[in-house]
Design a protein around this motif. Structure first.
Motif, PDB file in Angstrom:
ATOM      1  N   ASN A 168       0.815  -1.212   0.000  1.00 45.20           N
ATOM      2  CA  ASN A 168       0.000   0.000   0.000  1.00 45.20           C
ATOM      3  C   ASN A 168       0.851   1.265   0.000  1.00 45.20           C
ATOM      4  OD1 ASN A 168       0.676  -0.766   2.802  1.00 45.20           O
ATOM      5  ND2 ASN A 168      -0.438   1.100   3.315  1.00 45.20           N
ATOM      6  N   PHE A 169       2.078   1.180   0.508  1.00 40.76           N
ATOM      7  CA  PHE A 169       2.923   2.377   0.570  1.00 40.76           C
ATOM      8  C   PHE A 169       3.325   2.864  -0.820  1.00 40.76           C
ATOM      9  CE2 PHE A 169       5.867  -1.125   0.333  1.00 40.76           C
ATOM     10  CZ  PHE A 169       6.983  -0.641  -0.330  1.00 40.76           C
ATOM     11  N   LEU A 170       3.155   2.020  -1.847  1.00 39.93           N
ATOM     12  CA  LEU A 170       3.486   2.423  -3.210  1.00 39.93           C
ATOM     13  C   LEU A 170       2.344   3.165  -3.894  1.00 39.93           C
ATOM     14  CD1 LEU A 170       5.219  -0.864  -4.411  1.00 39.93           C
ATOM     15  CD2 LEU A 170       6.328   1.230  -3.622  1.00 39.93           C
ATOM     16  N   LEU A 171       1.170   3.223  -3.249  1.00 35.85           N
ATOM     17  CA  LEU A 171      -0.005   3.829  -3.874  1.00 35.85           C
ATOM     18  C   LEU A 171      -0.185   5.292  -3.492  1.00 35.85           C
ATOM     19  CD1 LEU A 171      -2.522   0.879  -3.378  1.00 35.85           C
ATOM     20  CD2 LEU A 171      -1.054   1.358  -5.343  1.00 35.85           C
ATOM     21  N   GLU A 172       0.782   5.885  -2.783  1.00 39.53           N
ATOM     22  CA  GLU A 172       0.678   7.288  -2.393  1.00 39.53           C
ATOM     23  C   GLU A 172       0.671   8.148  -3.651  1.00 39.53           C
ATOM     24  OE1 GLU A 172       0.345  10.700  -0.541  1.00 39.53           O
ATOM     25  OE2 GLU A 172       2.040  10.434  -1.892  1.00 39.53           O
ATOM     26  N   PRO A 173      -0.381   8.973  -3.889  1.00 33.09           N
ATOM     27  CA  PRO A 173      -0.498   9.684  -5.177  1.00 33.09           C
ATOM     28  C   PRO A 173       0.619  10.687  -5.433  1.00 33.09           C
ATOM     29  CG  PRO A 173      -2.168  10.427  -3.609  1.00 33.09           C
ATOM     30  CD  PRO A 173      -1.543   9.221  -3.011  1.00 33.09           C
ATOM     31  N   ASP A 174       1.167  11.296  -4.388  1.00 33.82           N
ATOM     32  CA  ASP A 174       2.227  12.293  -4.568  1.00 33.82           C
ATOM     33  C   ASP A 174       3.616  11.706  -4.380  1.00 33.82           C
ATOM     34  OD1 ASP A 174       0.506  14.416  -5.125  1.00 33.82           O
ATOM     35  OD2 ASP A 174       0.104  14.723  -2.992  1.00 33.82           O
ATOM     36  N   ALA A 175       3.701  10.367  -4.293  1.00 28.03           N
ATOM     37  CA  ALA A 175       4.985   9.665  -4.198  1.00 28.03           C
ATOM     38  C   ALA A 175       5.798  10.109  -2.989  1.00 28.03           C
ATOM     39  CB  ALA A 175       5.797   9.836  -5.475  1.00 28.03           C
ATOM     40  N   TYR A 176       5.126  10.403  -1.874  1.00 27.07           N
ATOM     41  CA  TYR A 176       5.861  10.719  -0.650  1.00 27.07           C
ATOM     42  C   TYR A 176       6.503   9.443  -0.106  1.00 27.07           C
ATOM     43  CZ  TYR A 176       3.570  15.294  -0.429  1.00 27.07           C
ATOM     44  OH  TYR A 176       3.138  16.570  -0.695  1.00 27.07           O
ATOM     45  N   ASP A 177       7.749   9.546   0.275  1.00 28.03           N
ATOM     46  CA  ASP A 177       8.450   8.393   0.817  1.00 28.03           C
ATOM     47  C   ASP A 177       8.193   8.255   2.304  1.00 28.03           C
ATOM     48  OD1 ASP A 177      10.081   7.114  -1.316  1.00 28.03           O
ATOM     49  OD2 ASP A 177      10.825   9.156  -1.548  1.00 28.03           O
ATOM     50  N   LEU A 583      16.141   5.315   8.831  1.00 30.77           N
ATOM     51  CA  LEU A 583      16.152   4.475   7.635  1.00 30.77           C
ATOM     52  C   LEU A 583      15.012   4.871   6.710  1.00 30.77           C
ATOM     53  CD1 LEU A 583      16.810   0.909   9.130  1.00 30.77           C
ATOM     54  CD2 LEU A 583      18.443   2.350   7.931  1.00 30.77           C
ATOM     55  N   TRP A 584      15.353   5.220   5.470  1.00 31.75           N
ATOM     56  CA  TRP A 584      14.326   5.413   4.450  1.00 31.75           C
ATOM     57  C   TRP A 584      13.770   4.052   4.042  1.00 31.75           C
ATOM     58  CZ3 TRP A 584      12.549  10.113   3.262  1.00 31.75           C
ATOM     59  CH2 TRP A 584      13.363  11.225   3.457  1.00 31.75           C
ATOM     60  N   ARG A 585      12.494   4.022   3.740  1.00 32.84           N
ATOM     61  CA  ARG A 585      11.885   2.775   3.277  1.00 32.84           C
ATOM     62  C   ARG A 585      12.228   2.562   1.807  1.00 32.84           C
ATOM     63  NH1 ARG A 585       5.698   0.787   4.530  1.00 32.84           N
ATOM     64  NH2 ARG A 585       6.041  -1.403   3.983  1.00 32.84           N
TER      65      ARG A 585
END
Length: 689
Positions: A168-177, A583-585
């Motif tokens: 689900n973390f890949l579905l963020e519309p503005d591509a926030y990390d 840590l960045w995801r």
């Protein structure tokens, strides 16, 4: 006298005559004894010896070699050494046939049941060699297997269980990390916070107290996060970071994921300075294979191919390659390489690069081997080598082998004088036929080397750290490496490329200084800054932000992290007590082809108005939120003020009583007389002599 004596023993006279008739203790004829021994003597019967006493300490090892008497002592030595790592063995028994040969199984008795259970878990399915794989069971389990029903009953269908959405973390519309921040709240207790890097302020997604005992680690594609505990490790994922699976391996100190996230490797200590290594299937939680290493190491000893098909480890002059999912040796044999020093997999192909040390008669050698055919596709000999380091480009287009070399000069007396060191960089072009090799010589001390992850450049720091030079080379297909830029007089010790290429951070982690360089625009320094005592640098997956951190593992005060833009501008400073980790995801590779990505970059100007409108709306929304927040704060203040004014009015009668019914609230300042009253508090007399 005789008569008196007879009366004393007859029970009819004397003192005994007072008790009357002797009682009868016999049971009636219809009496039934329904009281069991367990009710009367339960505490004693529970301690009585049993036939199965000590059986829980015994393990049965099946599928061991069947050997003659001459080889039995060697077999026992090997098995005892392997199983004694889990505890003291007090007794062993190897059944023999009529010809005195072993029957293929053995009984080992440990000092306690805990050791037996550990040995059964760790060594079951342990591969002794290409022909023998142990089957280890507890002796007490034999009764369980004897009572298997003769008729098979089909399993009952289980209700459908909705699984967590792990992506689900890949579905963020503005591509926030997303990123996680870990801070130690108590010994062996670490709090972990999960954030989304929204603008203008980040959004907290989740906060977990006592989430891990030491630290956390993301999987390579960002699907899971692993936590460490005394009984073992656990992986979490989904929208709310629910537990996905757990892997019982007490004392795990380090873990390693396979590149495709199919397998997890855990490393834990064993007695006698040994290490236990277990490979797990992530989805099922099943133990696939375990190994015992003689030496403890904090780094991964197993290296994976890019597609999870193979995992390899290095022994003395040998490389062991295991194929998945069976984890048996590839072709049932290892690759024997005399003087082997190290090896590494290509990040995009099933190719292994290794190097062997130099001897008196044979120079050092670097070789590329294609797996599974074990065919050497390229070899290079290098003379006067003391050490080598293998550096693969992330895209797999190039390989660089840094060879630390020395020069030698003969004297008149035939003695050899060694001068140096100097360094040679052997650069392999992996995408060209026959894999041509070019070399670059550096006569200075080399401090660091790093490939541009996506592109054709590499960077080398050489010279003294206080006055170093940074040389940038461009490596194009079919061409020799070309020096395109040399930056002198830099206090730099580390290189950190953006995961998207083009931008690089030149860092001095001793002084905490950083420079942000654009390598595509005349190597201009876009910005610089400092973060005193910073010990880590982390690029986000998109290459837009960089984080520098001061961890409590290094210092105990002023811990926290700073977030920078890729141009070197400070975005946010965060001070956090006992901060240990940022840590960045990670993100999986893009689904777009290379041609599609180039087309987007080419037409990027078309998307600028759309992005600017989004930014304007975001700032407007942020301004609106700020105004609403200020209005809310003002409303809270006015509510508090009115409450205190009303309280002051309610106390007016009390003030009048204290002030002789004079309303001082309505008097002007000049109408109020100020009176000063003094009184003696203490008097002391001191005699002067």
């Amino acid at each position: 006298m005789a008569k008196k004596k007879n009366e004393e023993y007859s029970g009819e006279s004397g003192d005994d005559a007072d008790y009357g008739e002797e009682p009868n203790f016999d049971d009636p004829e219809d009496f039934v004894d329904d009281v069991s021994d367990e009710e009367l003597l339960g505490d004693l019967l529970s301690k009585r010896p049993c036939e199965t006493d000590g059986m829980e300490n015994v393990v049965v090892v099946d599928n061991i070699p069947k050997v003659a008497p001459a080889r039995q002592e060697k077999l026992k030595t090997v098995i005892d050494k392997l199983f004694s790592t889990f505890g003291e063995i007090v007794n062993t028994y190897y059944p023999l046939d009529e010809e005195e040969n072993t029957k293929g199984y053995a009984f080992l008795e440990y000092k306690n049941s805990q050791n037996a259970e550990t040995a059964q878990k760790q060594l079951n399915n342990h591969r002794l060699d290409k022909s023998y794989t142990f089957s280890v069971n507890l002796f007490t389990d034999l009764a369980k297997y004897e009572n298997v029903p003769e008729e098979w009953e089909p399993p009952k269908p289980q209700p459908n269980k909705i699984q967590n959405d792990l992506y689900n973390f890949l579905l963020e519309p503005d591509a926030y990390d997303q990123y996680c921040v870990a801070a130690e709240t108590a010994p062996n207790s670490v709090q972990v916070q999960f954030w989304q890097n929204t603008l203008p302020e980040p959004t907290e997604l989740e906060s977990r107290e006592r989430f891990t005992d030491t630290f956390v680690k993301w999987s390579p594609l960002g699907t899971y996060i692993v936590t460490f505990h005394k009984p073992g490790v656990a992986i979490w994922g989904g929208t709310e970071f629910n537990k996905i699976n757990k892997f019982p391996h007490p004392g795990t100190q380090f873990v390693d994921f396979s590149p495709c996230e199919n397998y997890l490797v855990t490393y834990g200590p064993l007695p006698k300075n040994q290490q236990n290594i277990i490979i797990w299937d992530i989805r099922s939680g099943q133990e696939k294979r375990s190994f015992v290493s003689e030496n403890m190491s904090s780094m991964s000893m197993f290296k994976w191919s890019h597609d999870d098909k193979y995992v390899a480890t290095m022994g003395t002059n040998v490389i062991h390659i295991y194929e998945t999912p069976s984890f048996y040796l590839l072709d049932m044999k290892s690759i024997k390489i005399p003087q082997l020093m190290s090896f590494s997999w290509s990040p995009t192909d099933n190719i292994i690069a290794y190097w062997v040390a130099e001897t008196e008669q044979v120079p050092a050698k670097v070789a590329l081997v294609y797996i599974p055919k074990r065919r050497e596709i390229r070899t290079v000999n290098i003379f006067n080598v003391s050490d080598c380091k293998i550096h693969w480009q992330k895209s797999g287009d190039h390989l660089c082998v840094k060879a630390d070399r020395y020069t030698k000069k003969s004297k008149k007396d035939n003695d050899v004088k060694y001068l140096g060191p100097y360094h040679t960089f052997q650069i392999f072009d992996m995408r060209t036929k026959d894999v041509p090799v070019d070399s670059v010589d550096i006569k200075d001390l080399v401090l660091a080397f790093s490939w541009e992850p996506v592109g054709t450049k590499c960077a080398i720091i050489h010279g003294e750290q206080s006055n170093a030079s940074i040389s940038f080379y461009e490596v194009k297909k079919g061409q020799q490496p070309n020096l395109i830029k040399k930056m002198d007089k830099k206090t730099c010790s580390h290189l950190f490329w953006s995961p998207r290429g083009q931008f690089i951070v030149l860092a001095n982690l001793t002084m905490g200084t950083f420079e942000f360089v654009d390598t595509n625009n005349d190597f201009i320094v876009m910005g610089s800054g400092d973060h005193f005592r910073a010990s880590e640098v982390e690029w986000d997956p998109t290459g837009r932000y960089v984080v520098t951190g001061v961890s409590s593992w290094k210092v105990k005060e002023d811990t926290g992290y700073n977030m920078w833009s890729f141009q070197g501008r400070i975005v946010r400073r965060t001070m956090l007590k006992n901060f240990v980790q940022f840590l960045w995801r990670p993100r999986p590779p893009s689904l777009l082809t290379e041609a599609q990505q180039k087309e987007i970059k080419k037409n990027l100007k078309k998307y600028y108005p759309q992005f600017e409108n989004k930014d304007r709306l975001r700032m407007t929304r942020a301004s609106k939120e700020l105004l609403e927040k200020r209005a809310q704060l003002r409303e809270q203040f006015m509510e508090y003020r009115n409450k205190r004014i009303q309280e002051w009015k309610d106390q007016k009668n009390r003030r009048l009583q204290l002030r002789n019914h004079i309303d001082t609230d309505t008097l002007a300042t000049e109408d109020v007389e100020e009176e000063i009253v003094e009184f003696l508090v203490k008097e002391e007399l001191t005699t002067l002599e």
